[in-house]
Motif scaffolding. Structure first.
Motif, PDB file in Angstrom:
ATOM      1  N   VAL A 170      -3.482  16.578   8.278  1.00  0.00           N
ATOM      2  CA  VAL A 170      -4.052  16.790   9.628  1.00  0.00           C
ATOM      3  C   VAL A 170      -2.752  16.903   9.858  1.00  0.00           C
ATOM      4  N   VAL A 171      -2.500  18.090  11.210  1.00  0.00           N
ATOM      5  CA  VAL A 171      -1.415  18.710  11.414  1.00  0.00           C
ATOM      6  C   VAL A 171      -1.323  18.562  12.971  1.00  0.00           C
ATOM      7  N   LEU A 172      -0.757  17.837  13.902  1.00  0.00           N
ATOM      8  CA  LEU A 172      -0.835  17.633  15.476  1.00  0.00           C
ATOM      9  C   LEU A 172      -0.561  18.809  16.154  1.00  0.00           C
ATOM     10  N   GLY A 173      -0.610  20.150  16.830  1.00  0.00           N
ATOM     11  CA  GLY A 173       0.070  20.801  17.441  1.00  0.00           C
ATOM     12  C   GLY A 173       0.298  20.534  19.107  1.00  0.00           C
ATOM     13  N   GLY A 174       0.722  21.417  19.657  1.00  0.00           N
ATOM     14  CA  GLY A 174       0.615  21.541  21.285  1.00  0.00           C
ATOM     15  C   GLY A 174       1.393  20.795  21.382  1.00  0.00           C
ATOM     16  N   ASP A 175       1.529  20.174  22.888  1.00  0.00           N
ATOM     17  CA  ASP A 175       2.513  19.317  24.193  1.00  0.00           C
ATOM     18  C   ASP A 175       2.516  18.226  22.974  1.00  0.00           C
ATOM     19  N   LEU A 176       1.346  17.815  23.147  1.00  0.00           N
ATOM     20  CA  LEU A 176       1.234  16.304  22.652  1.00  0.00           C
ATOM     21  C   LEU A 176       1.513  15.980  21.268  1.00  0.00           C
ATOM     22  N   ALA A 177       1.741  16.914  20.260  1.00  0.00           N
ATOM     23  CA  ALA A 177       2.791  16.435  19.379  1.00  0.00           C
ATOM     24  C   ALA A 177       3.837  16.063  19.170  1.00  0.00           C
ATOM     25  N   GLU A 178       4.831  16.281  20.924  1.00  0.00           N
ATOM     26  CA  GLU A 178       5.927  16.011  21.298  1.00  0.00           C
ATOM     27  C   GLU A 178       6.499  14.334  21.713  1.00  0.00           C
ATOM     28  N   ALA A 179       4.970  13.674  21.347  1.00  0.00           N
ATOM     29  CA  ALA A 179       4.348  12.560  21.874  1.00  0.00           C
ATOM     30  C   ALA A 179       4.995  11.786  20.447  1.00  0.00           C
ATOM     31  N   GLY A 180       4.977  12.538  19.137  1.00  0.00           N
ATOM     32  CA  GLY A 180       5.005  11.757  18.288  1.00  0.00           C
ATOM     33  C   GLY A 180       4.801  10.368  17.679  1.00  0.00           C
ATOM     34  N   GLU A 181       5.036   9.361  17.698  1.00  0.00           N
ATOM     35  CA  GLU A 181       4.492   8.330  16.765  1.00  0.00           C
ATOM     36  C   GLU A 181       3.829   7.357  18.456  1.00  0.00           C
ATOM     37  N   PRO A 229       2.728  15.504  12.984  1.00  0.00           N
ATOM     38  CA  PRO A 229       3.644  16.345  13.951  1.00  0.00           C
ATOM     39  C   PRO A 229       3.494  17.953  13.804  1.00  0.00           C
ATOM     40  N   GLY A 230       3.902  19.272  14.407  1.00  0.00           N
ATOM     41  CA  GLY A 230       3.554  20.256  13.667  1.00  0.00           C
ATOM     42  C   GLY A 230       5.104  20.217  14.105  1.00  0.00           C
ATOM     43  N   ALA A 231       5.786  21.194  13.183  1.00  0.00           N
ATOM     44  CA  ALA A 231       6.356  21.441  13.163  1.00  0.00           C
ATOM     45  C   ALA A 231       7.589  22.674  13.727  1.00  0.00           C
ATOM     46  N   LEU A 232       6.555  23.014  14.455  1.00  0.00           N
ATOM     47  CA  LEU A 232       7.049  24.480  14.952  1.00  0.00           C
ATOM     48  C   LEU A 232       6.556  24.314  16.477  1.00  0.00           C
ATOM     49  N   GLY A 233       6.090  23.205  17.454  1.00  0.00           N
ATOM     50  CA  GLY A 233       6.222  23.484  18.694  1.00  0.00           C
ATOM     51  C   GLY A 233       5.283  24.898  19.255  1.00  0.00           C
ATOM     52  N   GLY A 234       5.672  25.228  20.202  1.00  0.00           N
ATOM     53  CA  GLY A 234       4.998  26.106  20.825  1.00  0.00           C
ATOM     54  C   GLY A 234       4.967  27.584  19.886  1.00  0.00           C
ATOM     55  N   ARG A 235       5.313  27.789  19.118  1.00  0.00           N
ATOM     56  CA  ARG A 235       6.033  28.838  18.020  1.00  0.00           C
ATOM     57  C   ARG A 235       4.655  28.858  17.275  1.00  0.00           C
ATOM     58  N   ALA A 236       4.263  28.030  16.948  1.00  0.00           N
ATOM     59  CA  ALA A 236       3.783  27.420  15.456  1.00  0.00           C
ATOM     60  C   ALA A 236       1.478  29.391  15.590  1.00  0.00           C
ATOM     61  N   GLU A 237       0.999  29.038  17.345  1.00  0.00           N
ATOM     62  CA  GLU A 237       0.449  30.344  17.478  1.00  0.00           C
ATOM     63  C   GLU A 237       1.301  31.797  16.983  1.00  0.00           C
ATOM     64  N   VAL A 238       1.955  32.204  17.471  1.00  0.00           N
ATOM     65  CA  VAL A 238       2.720  33.652  17.217  1.00  0.00           C
ATOM     66  C   VAL A 238       3.118  34.171  15.642  1.00  0.00           C
ATOM     67  N   LEU A 239       3.627  32.412  14.940  1.00  0.00           N
ATOM     68  CA  LEU A 239       4.230  33.175  13.804  1.00  0.00           C
ATOM     69  C   LEU A 239       2.659  32.861  12.718  1.00  0.00           C
ATOM     70  N   GLY A 240       1.245  31.831  13.287  1.00  0.00           N
ATOM     71  CA  GLY A 240       0.564  31.991  12.826  1.00  0.00           C
ATOM     72  C   GLY A 240      -0.158  33.819  12.277  1.00  0.00           C
ATOM     73  N   ALA A 241       0.499  34.304  13.306  1.00  0.00           N
ATOM     74  CA  ALA A 241      -0.044  35.715  14.181  1.00  0.00           C
ATOM     75  C   ALA A 241       0.495  36.701  12.947  1.00  0.00           C
ATOM     76  N   LEU A 242       2.065  36.110  12.878  1.00  0.00           N
ATOM     77  CA  LEU A 242       2.934  37.206  11.629  1.00  0.00           C
ATOM     78  C   LEU A 242       2.247  36.932  10.478  1.00  0.00           C
ATOM     79  N   ALA A 243       1.982  36.129  10.171  1.00  0.00           N
ATOM     80  CA  ALA A 243       0.821  35.379   8.797  1.00  0.00           C
ATOM     81  C   ALA A 243      -0.079  35.869   8.670  1.00  0.00           C
ATOM     82  N   LEU A 244      -1.209  36.307   9.859  1.00  0.00           N
ATOM     83  CA  LEU A 244      -1.999  36.372  10.083  1.00  0.00           C
ATOM     84  C   LEU A 244      -1.780  38.722   9.235  1.00  0.00           C
TER      85      LEU A 244
END
Length: 403
Positions: free
Chosen positions: A324-335, A361-376
């Motif tokens: 499970v990968v947690l994304g969004g601002d909340l992921a920055e809270a870490g442990e 935590p997600g490794a891409l931060g706020g870029r995850a969705e736009v990079l996912g759009a490239l992957a799509l």
């Protein structure tokens, strides 16, 4: 003309199989191509040599398992794809080549109350500007991936009800952008694209079964099963935010009570802290204060983690993902948030499923969705056009207002 079953048609099929494997992975060694495609090492070697001579792929020295190897990627000038991500408060666009390299990327604020036509005007202008900045010929644009914060009907391409961009409900985003840009546009919701982004570039690499959880104005999950995004027949798979936690809880926007979203989404969580911390809070600021030791913010972040963990436990029991990968601002809270998630999973999930699960935590931060759009866009484009030496179309747009 190639006859089905002939040597020429078989050779063409093998060429496309190798190109597809490299296109989806970004780069592979020849041994990895052989394992992925099921072709023999000798066949792969011959095909890679042919593709290199034709300018379709690039081959660079590398190492694998301590041995010398050759890394194969699509040629940097074989074509480009574009990712567009509409969020609650932002528009983000990225331009990438077929070797999975991001050539240009930019984000700008977006008024959540803007009409869909205004939003697409902004997207068109930003796409124009970035293509101009890269200096790439517009005829090289092979396709566009588009992310929107709401469910997309698989058959009609219509955006369903969304509390994030309410004025967009009922629109057909892919059709709208395709009409403006003149190239194929493929659309999906932001959680699915976040999962794709993390799977290709981030914390989900190498995993074939995962869930990407995004907590922002709403709560959604992108589900990857056997290496592919699972959308469901109506495109609404992954609505983890509407799992019921408390039948007597707050009324959710979906009409039910006590949904996971009512205990974790920003618009429900932030009011809990406003009496003591003021009204100018964002989830980003709450996470920052929690990391700095603020006791109220730490408590709220931990509570949100425990609630998310209850939903994740349900996913474990139903789908048994390995990550499970947690994304969004909340992921920055870490442990501060991941620990409570694991605690709830350990308590509510089947023990065998909980033992197999890693929560990251997600490794891409706020870029995850736009990079996912490239992957799509990369995943949806055809391979035959690459072998023919052309992209899938030219970008029919006017000159950008470049600044």
């Amino acid at each position: 003309m190639e006859t089905p079953g002939s040597q020429s048609s078989l050779h063409r099929a093998n060429l496309e199989r190798v190109v597809r494997a490299v296109r989806l992975a970004g780069s592979l060694t020849q041994a990895e191509i052989a394992r992925t495609t099921g072709l023999s090492a000798a066949t792969v070697s011959n095909i890679v040599r042919e593709l290199k001579e034709g300018g379709t792929v690039e081959v660079t020295p590398t190492s694998s398992g301590g041995r010398r190897a050759r890394s194969v990627s699509l040629s940097g000038d074989a074509g480009i794809v574009i990712g567009v991500d509409f969020g609650h408060t932002h528009l983000r666009v990225a331009v990438g080549n077929l070797a999975h390299q991001v050539l240009a990327e930019e984000s700008e604020p977006l008024d959540v109350d803007a009409s869909s036509s205004q939003g697409f005007d902004r997207a068109e202008q930003l796409v124009n500007r970035l293509i101009e900045a890269t200096g790439v010929d517009r005829s090289k644009v092979a396709g566009v991936g588009l992310g929107v914060p709401g469910p997309i009907d698989v058959e009609s391409g219509t955006l369903g009800s969304t509390a994030i961009l309410p004025g967009w409900t009922g629109t057909r985003p892919a059709e709208e952008l395709r009409g403006r840009l003149g190239v194929p546009v493929h659309v999906d919701n932001d959680a699915n694209l976040g999962a794709l982004g993390e799977m290709v570039w981030g914390s989900g690499r190498g995993v074939r079964d995962l869930a990407y959880i995004k907590v922002a104005s709403g709560v959604g999950a992108g589900l990857v099963i056997s290496g592919k995004i699972y959308r469901g027949p109506g495109g609404t798979a992954g609505e983890i935010g509407h799992i019921t936690l408390d039948e007597s809880g707050p009324v959710c926007r979906c009409g039910n009570r006590g949904c996971l979203e009512t205990f974790t989404a920003a618009r429900y969580v932030l009011p809990l802290l406003q009496p003591s911390h003021g009204t100018d809070l964002t989830m980003e600021s709450v996470v920052r204060m929690a990391r700095d030791g603020d006791p109220g913010c730490r408590r709220v972040v931990a509570d949100v983690g425990r609630h998310i963990g209850s939903g994740v436990a349900n996913l474990c029991n139903l789908l048994n993902p390995s990550r499970v990968v947690l994304g969004g601002d909340l992921a920055e809270a870490g442990e501060l948030v991941l620990g409570p998630i694991r605690e709830s999973v350990g308590r509510y999930a089947i023990p065998s499923a909980a033992r197999q699960l890693s929560v990251l935590p997600g490794a891409l931060g706020g870029r995850a969705e736009v990079l996912g759009a490239l992957a799509l866009a990369l995943s949806e484009m055809g391979d035959s056009t690459l072998l023919d030496g052309t992209a899938t179309g030219s970008l029919a747009v006017s000159s950008p207002a470049f600044t």
